[in-house]
Design an enzyme around this catalytic site. Sequence first.
Site, mmCIF file in Angstrom:
data_model
loop_
_atom_site.group_PDB
_atom_site.id
_atom_site.type_symbol
_atom_site.label_atom_id
_atom_site.label_comp_id
_atom_site.label_asym_id
_atom_site.label_seq_id
_atom_site.Cartn_x
_atom_site.Cartn_y
_atom_site.Cartn_z
ATOM 1 C CB THR A 125 -0.932 0.048 1.224
ATOM 2 O OG1 THR A 125 -1.566 1.343 1.305
ATOM 3 C CG2 THR A 125 -0.189 -0.185 2.525
ATOM 4 C CG ASP A 127 -2.606 4.677 2.066
ATOM 5 O OD1 ASP A 127 -2.434 5.590 1.233
ATOM 6 O OD2 ASP A 127 -3.626 3.956 2.082
ATOM 7 C CG MET A 169 -3.767 9.783 -2.783
ATOM 8 S SD MET A 169 -3.768 8.430 -3.980
ATOM 9 C CE MET A 169 -5.518 8.062 -4.021
ATOM 10 N N GLY A 170 -2.785 9.001 1.298
ATOM 11 C CA GLY A 170 -2.300 8.454 2.558
ATOM 12 C C GLY A 170 -3.406 7.933 3.444
ATOM 13 C CE LYS A 214 12.140 36.417 -6.119
ATOM 14 N NZ LYS A 214 12.917 36.274 -7.385
ATOM 15 C CD GLU A 222 -6.257 10.358 0.727
ATOM 16 O OE1 GLU A 222 -6.901 10.755 -0.257
ATOM 17 O OE2 GLU A 222 -5.885 9.176 0.867
ATOM 18 N NE ARG A 253 -4.348 3.115 -5.734
ATOM 19 C CZ ARG A 253 -5.639 3.025 -5.434
ATOM 20 N NH1 ARG A 253 -6.108 3.664 -4.375
ATOM 21 N NH2 ARG A 253 -6.456 2.325 -6.179
#
Length: 336
Positions: A125, A127, A169-170, A214, A222, A253
């Site tokens: 995964t 994550d 993601m995560g 700047k 997420e 992914r």
Amino acid sequence: MKRIAVLTSGGDAPGMNAAIRAVVRQAISEGMEVYGINEGYAGMVAGDIHELSARSVGDIISRGGTFLCSARYPEFAKLEGQLKGIEQLKKHGIEGVVVIGGDGSYHGAMRLTEHGFPAIGVPGTIDNDIVGTDFTIGFDTAVTTAMDAIDKIRDTSSSHRRTFVVEVMGRHAGDIALWAGIASGADVIVVPEEDFNINDVVDRIKAGYDKGKKHSIIVLAEGVMPAAQFAEELKAAGDTSDLRVTELGHIQRGGSPTARDRVLASRMGAHAVKLLKEGRGGLAVGIRNEQMVENPILGTAEEGALFSLTTDGKIVVNNPHKADLELADLNRNLSI
């Protein structure tokens, strides 16, 4: 054990193909036959099972995704689904299974072992939220992909003096955000494991511009909230910068796995086969301090098990994964 099977389940992750390749070739080296199960537990129940050879997995180590395909199949959590899958395993003479996926996939591996089919879980995964291992297959590639994207966003951000909120993601873990954020020099990283004050974020961004910056990059996991909502809260709290939002999404992914993910997947896949060769099941492989380890999937925390059962039969996580917040402190010191 003479015949085993391998499947991928849940969300795909770069490096899954490398793990499949390692399972197949290690098993053949150990004198075993190997079968591939298409589309995870759904394919097991449907009998979508076929023999694999060393040539079947040639040239897949560099490919993202999983050539066996993957699927989420909640029906396998029920006894009826498990028995149908076991019937198909028996029909094909399969004696053990390697399951590559996340924690939901591990639950299926645990059930197979309980029914007399030794199964080994391999953490796949992006994550990096699986307990029992320092890193999961796909995490390093996802971080690299996110870093590359943020580097490109920085180019346009600095050209227009803009603030960007970049959502990565995560799921419920902040590992991708922390690692990609530090690697890309983010000004602020917001993760689920750490409370944050929106006013503090606004003050930090303003202070950066006051010091002559700047542009500004905020990396948002997420699991905190959607980036669009976060941007609205920034504006409501008084942010006056030219603000933009980017959601990196499923690009994280995909893609060819990094060298680290290819090697990690190869080591884990081969280790899983060795455990099955010994007749062991109900275990999940992992890496701790660069060494291969294995832990019981179900049991007590004292036994080192990843999950345990409550008195009413619910599965709970022992020692739930949390991102390393020392990295968050590091980023605050570096992003001045």
